[in-house]
Write a protein that holds these residues in place. Structure first.
Motif, PDB file in Angstrom:
ATOM      1  N   SER A  32       0.778  -1.224   0.045  1.00  0.00           N
ATOM      2  CA  SER A  32       0.029  -0.069   0.109  1.00  0.00           C
ATOM      3  C   SER A  32       0.956   1.288  -0.013  1.00  0.00           C
ATOM      4  O   SER A  32       0.329   2.422   0.083  1.00  0.00           O
ATOM      5  CB  SER A  32      -0.986   0.023   1.188  1.00  0.00           C
ATOM      6  N   HIS A  33       2.197   1.209   0.036  1.00  0.00           N
ATOM      7  CA  HIS A  33       3.171   2.521  -0.148  1.00  0.00           C
ATOM      8  C   HIS A  33       2.620   3.062  -1.351  1.00  0.00           C
ATOM      9  O   HIS A  33       2.587   2.493  -2.503  1.00  0.00           O
ATOM     10  CB  HIS A  33       4.557   1.971   0.356  1.00  0.00           C
ATOM     11  N   ASN A  34       2.910   4.370  -1.394  1.00  0.00           N
ATOM     12  CA  ASN A  34       2.642   5.092  -2.593  1.00  0.00           C
ATOM     13  C   ASN A  34       3.962   5.123  -3.591  1.00  0.00           C
ATOM     14  O   ASN A  34       4.947   5.292  -2.920  1.00  0.00           O
ATOM     15  CB  ASN A  34       2.210   6.650  -2.315  1.00  0.00           C
ATOM     16  N   THR A  35       3.925   5.199  -4.602  1.00  0.00           N
ATOM     17  CA  THR A  35       5.067   5.109  -5.451  1.00  0.00           C
ATOM     18  C   THR A  35       4.754   6.381  -6.425  1.00  0.00           C
ATOM     19  O   THR A  35       3.597   6.799  -6.893  1.00  0.00           O
ATOM     20  CB  THR A  35       5.082   3.974  -6.304  1.00  0.00           C
ATOM     21  N   SER A  90       2.480   6.295  -9.656  1.00  0.00           N
ATOM     22  CA  SER A  90       1.166   5.960  -9.568  1.00  0.00           C
ATOM     23  C   SER A  90       0.226   6.998  -9.525  1.00  0.00           C
ATOM     24  O   SER A  90       0.594   8.181  -8.975  1.00  0.00           O
ATOM     25  CB  SER A  90       0.931   5.020  -8.121  1.00  0.00           C
ATOM     26  N   ASN A  99      -3.321   4.890  -5.961  1.00  0.00           N
ATOM     27  CA  ASN A  99      -2.790   4.923  -4.578  1.00  0.00           C
ATOM     28  C   ASN A  99      -3.893   4.564  -3.473  1.00  0.00           C
ATOM     29  O   ASN A  99      -3.862   4.207  -2.521  1.00  0.00           O
ATOM     30  CB  ASN A  99      -2.120   6.288  -4.235  1.00  0.00           C
ATOM     31  N   HIS A 114      -2.696   0.908   7.447  1.00  0.00           N
ATOM     32  CA  HIS A 114      -1.480   1.482   6.799  1.00  0.00           C
ATOM     33  C   HIS A 114      -0.405   2.068   7.834  1.00  0.00           C
ATOM     34  O   HIS A 114       0.906   2.094   7.515  1.00  0.00           O
ATOM     35  CB  HIS A 114      -1.932   2.351   5.729  1.00  0.00           C
TER      36      HIS A 114
END
Length: 223
Positions: free
Chosen positions: A6-9, A12, A17, A89
């Motif tokens: 679930s980490h944002n990149t 994305s 996200n 998260h």
């Protein structure tokens, strides 16, 4: 579910996200509805949110959306479900070392024992819900979101990292109210002296918290 995904990149999209952060909400409402919610979030919330906190106010959006559409019963559970997913998260980046040495407790003098202050593991999150979120989470784990029951609710949940074959997946566990009250008091920093003055079953539930490895260490809080 591997919540570490679930980490944002950087490459994305905002919608991707949000789907990664809120997979259970996404599965409940479907593509088209989630797309509408994501567009609304991007337009009204994303610009004022630091990148590392992107998505943290999605639950607020869902609450406002439900309040403007109270006739849609299915929306009622979504704000609290989003809160659970955000806590998951938030929990996943924590570093649980678990250095509690129970033998050291025996070295604390009787006069100092009321000053003992237990510190919960950093990944621990506690929440109360009016909805059966635990059964929703379990159904998501088992790929059975299409067989949800609306029974239950009014429950305490503990979100925490689980030690599992060198991995640290974030899991959800339903708690009894007495255990949740004790864990909540520890999270607030209450000492043993203060805990003993509350109507808590320390003899039963404190060892249970230790066995679950939810208490990281203890200090002595001077009066």
């Amino acid at each position: 579910m591997d919540h570490h995904s679930s980490h944002n990149t950087p490459d994305s999209s905002p919608e991707a996200n949000l789907i990664a952060l809120y997979p259970m909400v996404y599965e409940l409402v479907g593509d088209a509805y989630f797309h509408m919610l994501a567009e609304h979030y991007r337009a009204h919330y994303a610009a004022t949110t630091p990148p590392e906190l992107f998505g943290d106010r999605f639950g607020q959006l869902l609450l406002r959306h439900y309040m403007s559409h109270p006739e849609l019963d299915k929306l009622a559970v979504l704000p609290e479900l989003a809160r659970l997913e955000w806590l998951m998260h938030d929990s996943e980046g924590s570093d649980d070392e678990y250095v509690l040495d129970t033998a050291q407790l025996d070295t604390v003098s009787p006069e100092e024992q009321p000053q003992i202050c237990f510190h919960a593991c950093p990944s621990i999150r506690l929440m109360y819900s009016r909805w059966p979120l635990f059964s929703i989470w379990m159904a998501h784990q088992q790929g059975k979101m299409d067989h949800l029951s609306d029974e239950g609710g009014e429950e305490w949940l503990c979100i925490h990292q689980q030690q599992e074959h060198g991995q640290h997946p974030v899991v959800v566990e339903a708690l009894s109210e007495p255990m949740a009250q004790l864990l909540g008091a520890i999270l607030k920093g209450y000492t043993m002296g203060q805990l003993s003055q509350m109507n808590l079953d320390l003899r039963r539930y404190l060892p249970l918290l230790v066995r679950k490895h939810w208490l990281d260490y203890f200090t002595l809080k001077k009066p």
